[in-house]
Motif scaffolding. Structure first.
Motif, PDB file in Angstrom:
ATOM      1  N   GLN A 155      53.416  35.769  67.295  1.00 44.39           N
ATOM      2  CA  GLN A 155      54.434  34.728  67.388  1.00 44.39           C
ATOM      3  C   GLN A 155      53.832  33.326  67.203  1.00 44.39           C
ATOM      4  O   GLN A 155      54.550  32.340  67.283  1.00 44.39           O
ATOM      5  N   GLY A 156      52.535  33.243  66.942  1.00 46.76           N
ATOM      6  CA  GLY A 156      51.855  31.960  66.871  1.00 46.76           C
ATOM      7  C   GLY A 156      51.791  31.379  65.469  1.00 46.76           C
ATOM      8  O   GLY A 156      51.155  31.942  64.585  1.00 46.76           O
ATOM      9  N   PHE A 157      52.438  30.239  65.288  1.00 43.08           N
ATOM     10  CA  PHE A 157      52.434  29.528  64.006  1.00 43.08           C
ATOM     11  C   PHE A 157      51.535  28.305  64.104  1.00 43.08           C
ATOM     12  O   PHE A 157      51.467  27.646  65.143  1.00 43.08           O
ATOM     13  N   ASN A 158      50.867  27.969  63.009  1.00 43.67           N
ATOM     14  CA  ASN A 158      49.990  26.805  62.964  1.00 43.67           C
ATOM     15  C   ASN A 158      50.851  25.541  62.900  1.00 43.67           C
ATOM     16  O   ASN A 158      51.534  25.295  61.902  1.00 43.67           O
ATOM     17  N   SER A 159      50.810  24.734  63.958  1.00 43.33           N
ATOM     18  CA  SER A 159      51.656  23.537  64.032  1.00 43.33           C
ATOM     19  C   SER A 159      51.300  22.513  62.963  1.00 43.33           C
ATOM     20  O   SER A 159      52.170  21.786  62.477  1.00 43.33           O
ATOM     21  N   LEU A 160      50.035  22.437  62.578  1.00 40.06           N
ATOM     22  CA  LEU A 160      49.629  21.474  61.555  1.00 40.06           C
ATOM     23  C   LEU A 160      50.222  21.829  60.199  1.00 40.06           C
ATOM     24  O   LEU A 160      50.584  20.955  59.416  1.00 40.06           O
ATOM     25  N   LYS A 161      50.341  23.112  59.906  1.00 39.04           N
ATOM     26  CA  LYS A 161      50.924  23.555  58.635  1.00 39.04           C
ATOM     27  C   LYS A 161      52.441  23.381  58.626  1.00 39.04           C
ATOM     28  O   LYS A 161      53.039  23.160  57.570  1.00 39.04           O
ATOM     29  N   LEU A 162      53.068  23.475  59.801  1.00 37.81           N
ATOM     30  CA  LEU A 162      54.525  23.281  59.869  1.00 37.81           C
ATOM     31  C   LEU A 162      54.915  21.909  59.347  1.00 37.81           C
ATOM     32  O   LEU A 162      55.952  21.762  58.701  1.00 37.81           O
ATOM     33  N   THR A 163      54.096  20.910  59.610  1.00 38.08           N
ATOM     34  CA  THR A 163      54.402  19.554  59.141  1.00 38.08           C
ATOM     35  C   THR A 163      54.334  19.459  57.620  1.00 38.08           C
ATOM     36  O   THR A 163      54.846  18.511  57.037  1.00 38.08           O
ATOM     37  N   ASN A 164      53.714  20.456  56.986  1.00 32.97           N
ATOM     38  CA  ASN A 164      53.639  20.519  55.521  1.00 32.97           C
ATOM     39  C   ASN A 164      54.588  21.576  54.961  1.00 32.97           C
ATOM     40  O   ASN A 164      54.375  22.074  53.853  1.00 32.97           O
ATOM     41  N   ASN A 165      55.597  21.962  55.763  1.00 30.38           N
ATOM     42  CA  ASN A 165      56.627  22.923  55.335  1.00 30.38           C
ATOM     43  C   ASN A 165      56.076  24.327  55.074  1.00 30.38           C
ATOM     44  O   ASN A 165      56.655  25.083  54.309  1.00 30.38           O
ATOM     45  N   GLN A 166      54.979  24.651  55.726  1.00 32.70           N
ATOM     46  CA  GLN A 166      54.365  25.972  55.552  1.00 32.70           C
ATOM     47  C   GLN A 166      54.346  26.673  56.912  1.00 32.70           C
ATOM     48  O   GLN A 166      53.754  26.180  57.868  1.00 32.70           O
ATOM     49  N   PHE A 167      55.000  27.816  57.001  1.00 31.21           N
ATOM     50  CA  PHE A 167      55.103  28.583  58.236  1.00 31.21           C
ATOM     51  C   PHE A 167      54.071  29.708  58.185  1.00 31.21           C
ATOM     52  O   PHE A 167      54.353  30.811  57.731  1.00 31.21           O
ATOM     53  N   ILE A 168      52.860  29.394  58.638  1.00 32.05           N
ATOM     54  CA  ILE A 168      51.736  30.334  58.557  1.00 32.05           C
ATOM     55  C   ILE A 168      51.415  30.891  59.945  1.00 32.05           C
ATOM     56  O   ILE A 168      51.412  30.165  60.933  1.00 32.05           O
ATOM     57  N   LEU A 169      51.165  32.191  59.983  1.00 35.38           N
ATOM     58  CA  LEU A 169      50.713  32.870  61.196  1.00 35.38           C
ATOM     59  C   LEU A 169      49.215  33.088  61.032  1.00 35.38           C
ATOM     60  O   LEU A 169      48.773  34.037  60.372  1.00 35.38           O
ATOM     61  N   PRO A 170      48.384  32.207  61.591  1.00 35.43           N
ATOM     62  CA  PRO A 170      46.947  32.233  61.320  1.00 35.43           C
ATOM     63  C   PRO A 170      46.232  33.506  61.789  1.00 35.43           C
ATOM     64  O   PRO A 170      45.235  33.889  61.183  1.00 35.43           O
ATOM     65  N   SER A 171      46.726  34.177  62.799  1.00 30.65           N
ATOM     66  CA  SER A 171      46.063  35.407  63.261  1.00 30.65           C
ATOM     67  C   SER A 171      46.144  36.507  62.220  1.00 30.65           C
ATOM     68  O   SER A 171      45.363  37.459  62.245  1.00 30.65           O
ATOM     69  N   PHE A 172      47.095  36.393  61.293  1.00 28.96           N
ATOM     70  CA  PHE A 172      47.275  37.399  60.248  1.00 28.96           C
ATOM     71  C   PHE A 172      47.056  36.821  58.853  1.00 28.96           C
ATOM     72  O   PHE A 172      47.109  37.538  57.868  1.00 28.96           O
ATOM     73  N   ASN A 173      46.854  35.496  58.783  1.00 25.85           N
ATOM     74  CA  ASN A 173      46.640  34.788  57.522  1.00 25.85           C
ATOM     75  C   ASN A 173      47.749  35.084  56.500  1.00 25.85           C
ATOM     76  O   ASN A 173      47.485  35.402  55.345  1.00 25.85           O
ATOM     77  N   VAL A 174      48.997  34.981  56.967  1.00 19.78           N
ATOM     78  CA  VAL A 174      50.165  35.205  56.112  1.00 19.78           C
ATOM     79  C   VAL A 174      51.180  34.099  56.364  1.00 19.78           C
ATOM     80  O   VAL A 174      51.138  33.417  57.377  1.00 19.78           O
ATOM     81  N   CYS A 175      52.106  33.966  55.413  1.00 17.50           N
ATOM     82  CA  CYS A 175      53.165  32.968  55.513  1.00 17.50           C
ATOM     83  C   CYS A 175      54.537  33.629  55.506  1.00 17.50           C
ATOM     84  O   CYS A 175      54.732  34.678  54.886  1.00 17.50           O
ATOM     85  N   MET A 176      55.477  32.961  56.169  1.00 13.67           N
ATOM     86  CA  MET A 176      56.865  33.388  56.130  1.00 13.67           C
ATOM     87  C   MET A 176      57.386  33.144  54.716  1.00 13.67           C
ATOM     88  O   MET A 176      57.151  32.084  54.136  1.00 13.67           O
ATOM     89  N   GLU A 177      58.093  34.147  54.189  1.00 17.39           N
ATOM     90  CA  GLU A 177      58.616  34.049  52.823  1.00 17.39           C
ATOM     91  C   GLU A 177      59.998  34.685  52.771  1.00 17.39           C
ATOM     92  O   GLU A 177      60.209  35.775  53.316  1.00 17.39           O
TER      93      GLU A 177
END
Length: 175
Positions: A71-93
């Motif tokens: 459930q953990g998203f990288n907050s720094l990437k959210l500000t760049n419109n990228q919803f990344i889950l760093p523990s899995f190195n994947v993005c919401m698509e």
């Protein structure tokens, strides 16, 4: 012994702050039928979650004292419109640019199906089709296999943004 201590200290710095400190969970503002609330979650259990099964709305885990890796998203990437889950190195698509599109997880490549933005109404919109909002499924939640009380799950999809669906489309983040 000094060498081992040096390795341990060095490894602490190799755990990137974005993976530990900058993770946030994204939760639905309306708790619906679970007082713990619903968070965007990878289907499966924590680090054993399966990327190929996509995303769901699932009971949030703040009562456990830390943000769960699924459930953990990288907050720094959210500000760049990228919803990344760093523990899995994947993005919401999004699976497509049309209403009722499911949310899946893919390697982050900034394609038009991976770029989402927060609206001033707390909606998460697909930038390539701003009429679509991240939406939690209506109706009864499904019971999961764990938790006390049992965790609840709901489907996630992109639906037309609509004031009448605000309870299912308004989101926020927390550490």
């Amino acid at each position: 012994m000094k060498k081992l201590l040096a390795i341990i200290i060095l490894s602490l710095f190799l755990i990137t702050p974005s993976q530990a400190v900058n993770n946030v969970e994204i939760y639905l503002l309306n708790q619906l039928d679970d007082p713990r609330g619903f968070c965007i979650d990878i289907k499966g259990h924590k680090l054993k979650a399966k990327n190929n099964r996509g995303l769901q709305a699932h009971t949030c885990y703040p009562y456990q004292g830390e943000i769960s890796p699924d459930q953990g998203f990288n907050s720094l990437k959210l500000t760049n419109n990228q919803f990344i889950l760093p523990s899995f190195n994947v993005c919401m698509e999004a699976s497509s640019l049309k209403a009722s599109a499911n949310l899946k997880l893919e390697k982050c490549d900034r394609n038009k199906l991976q770029n989402f933005e927060w609206s001033n109404k707390d909606e998460i919109r697909l930038i390539s089709n701003r009429k679509l909002c991240l939406t939690v499924g209506q109706g009864q939640s499904k019971k999961g296999g764990g938790g006390t009380p049992v965790h609840l799950m709901r489907n996630l999809s992109l639906e037309l943004c609509n004031k009448s669906l605000n309870s299912y489309q308004a989101w926020s983040v927390r550490k």
